[in-house]
Scaffold this active site. Structure first.
Site, mmCIF file in Angstrom:
data_model
loop_
_atom_site.group_PDB
_atom_site.id
_atom_site.type_symbol
_atom_site.label_atom_id
_atom_site.label_comp_id
_atom_site.label_asym_id
_atom_site.label_seq_id
_atom_site.Cartn_x
_atom_site.Cartn_y
_atom_site.Cartn_z
ATOM 1 C CG HIS A 9 -1.883 -1.153 1.239
ATOM 2 N ND1 HIS A 9 -2.644 -1.461 2.340
ATOM 3 C CD2 HIS A 9 -2.188 -2.094 0.306
ATOM 4 C CE1 HIS A 9 -3.366 -2.545 2.086
ATOM 5 N NE2 HIS A 9 -3.097 -2.947 0.858
ATOM 6 C CG HIS A 26 -7.492 -3.021 -1.869
ATOM 7 N ND1 HIS A 26 -6.943 -1.961 -1.177
ATOM 8 C CD2 HIS A 26 -6.743 -4.110 -1.544
ATOM 9 C CE1 HIS A 26 -5.919 -2.402 -0.453
ATOM 10 N NE2 HIS A 26 -5.774 -3.702 -0.663
ATOM 11 C CG ASP A 34 -3.263 -5.125 -2.845
ATOM 12 O OD1 ASP A 34 -2.878 -4.267 -2.031
ATOM 13 O OD2 ASP A 34 -4.013 -6.066 -2.531
ATOM 14 C CG HIS A 47 0.291 -9.626 -2.581
ATOM 15 N ND1 HIS A 47 0.280 -8.303 -2.982
ATOM 16 C CD2 HIS A 47 -0.647 -9.730 -1.602
ATOM 17 C CE1 HIS A 47 -0.614 -7.644 -2.267
ATOM 18 N NE2 HIS A 47 -1.192 -8.484 -1.427
#
Length: 303
Positions: A78, A237, A241, A264
């Site tokens: 973030h 969001h 990310d 991720h």
């Protein structure tokens, strides 16, 4: 010339780690040309530095973790997203613990901190990584792709088998030549499901999570009193990310990122594949800012 930029002043904040639940003191400091973003574990003696680079990613369970030997910094995405969105090339990030504070679960508070510190242009050209051809990684039905694009664009699609998310917008595409990171993406919060919380806490994850710093969803709806900040907050969001994860290339991108159910781990695999395929990208800079496909807000005085 589009120049590198850093912070004008040092600025501090306090928060808690999303996964550790620990109180964390955060300090953002200016850094010289070509430093990049460097995390510093100031609670250790001697202080341990971990540059924000793809090769230093050690864990990707629920967040992106940077490692240097047995020292780590969790949940960097973030803050890195805010750094990318505001075009910060060089900064030191000092922490009193092993996790970046979660703040409100979005990049908004980090944007505010950086803007409050002020931005300073430096006497060196800003380097961009331009994507020259398609690069893709897949894991089952999950996919992450880089494509050539004259600007910076992020497209994302999520597909959660959950009654609440089924009714929400699950795809979005943001072209940052026509809209701003701050306006479109920065305030989208992380989210979690009540059904997963017991499992996460058993594994020492989400110990600091609450409706104060995440969208919490059960089978009937969003539990946060104020609801969502936008109908597409969930997918926005994921874009936030991704922007943070992509900044681990060490430079701003000229190209398009497309993610389908990516996270991720896959984002990091894509970066590593791109870096290895040296014919798929080039480093460029712009002597004449008017010819660049990407522009940044002019630095303003610190408040």
């Amino acid at each position: 010339m589009i120049r590198q930029r850093t912070l004008k002043n040092t600025i501090r904040a306090t928060g808690v780690g999303l996964h550790s639940g620990e109180k964390v003191y955060l300090t953002l400091k200016p850094a010289p040309v070509d430093t990049g973003i460097v995390f510093r574990r100031a609670d250790l003696s001697p202080v341990v530095e971990i540059p924000a680079r793809a090769a230093n990613v050690g864990e990707t369970t629920m967040s992106t973790t940077l490692v240097n030997g047995d020292v780590k910094v969790d949940t960097v995405e973030h803050l890195l997203s805010a750094m990318a969105g505001l075009g910060i090339d060089n900064a030191y990030v000092e922490l009193s613990a092993s996790e970046v504070p979660i703040m409100d679960g979005s990049a908004g508070p980090f944007v505010f901190l950086i803007q409050s510190a002020g931005l300073e242009e430096q006497d060196a050209p800003k380097k961009f990584i331009r994507i020259l051809r398609e690069v893709t990684v897949e894991d089952g039905d999950k996919r992450a792709t880089f494509l050539p694009f004259d600007g910076f664009k992020v497209s994302f699609e999520i597909d959660f088998d959950h009654p609440v998310l089924k009714g929400q917008t699950q795809s979005a595409s943001v072209d940052f030549s026509s809209t701003s990171f701050v306006k479109e993406v920065s305030r989208a919060r992380t989210f979690g499901f009540m059904r997963d919380i017991e499992y996460l806490r058993k594994h020492n994850l989400a110990l600091g999570g609450s409706v104060e710093n995440a969208i919490v969803v059960d089978e009937t709806g969003v539990l946060n009193e104020d609801g969502l900040r936008s109908e597409d907050e969930f997918v926005k969001h994921k874009i936030l990310d991704a922007i943070g994860d992509l900044y681990l290339l060490g430079n701003s991108l000229i190209g398009e990122f497309k993610g389908y159910k990516s996270g991720h781990s896959l984002n990091n695999q894509l970066l590593r594949k791109l870096i290895a395929e040296t014919d798929a990208w080039e480093v460029v800079f712009f002597e004449d800012a008017s010819t660049a496909p990407i522009s940044y807000m002019r630095p303003v005085a610190a408040v």
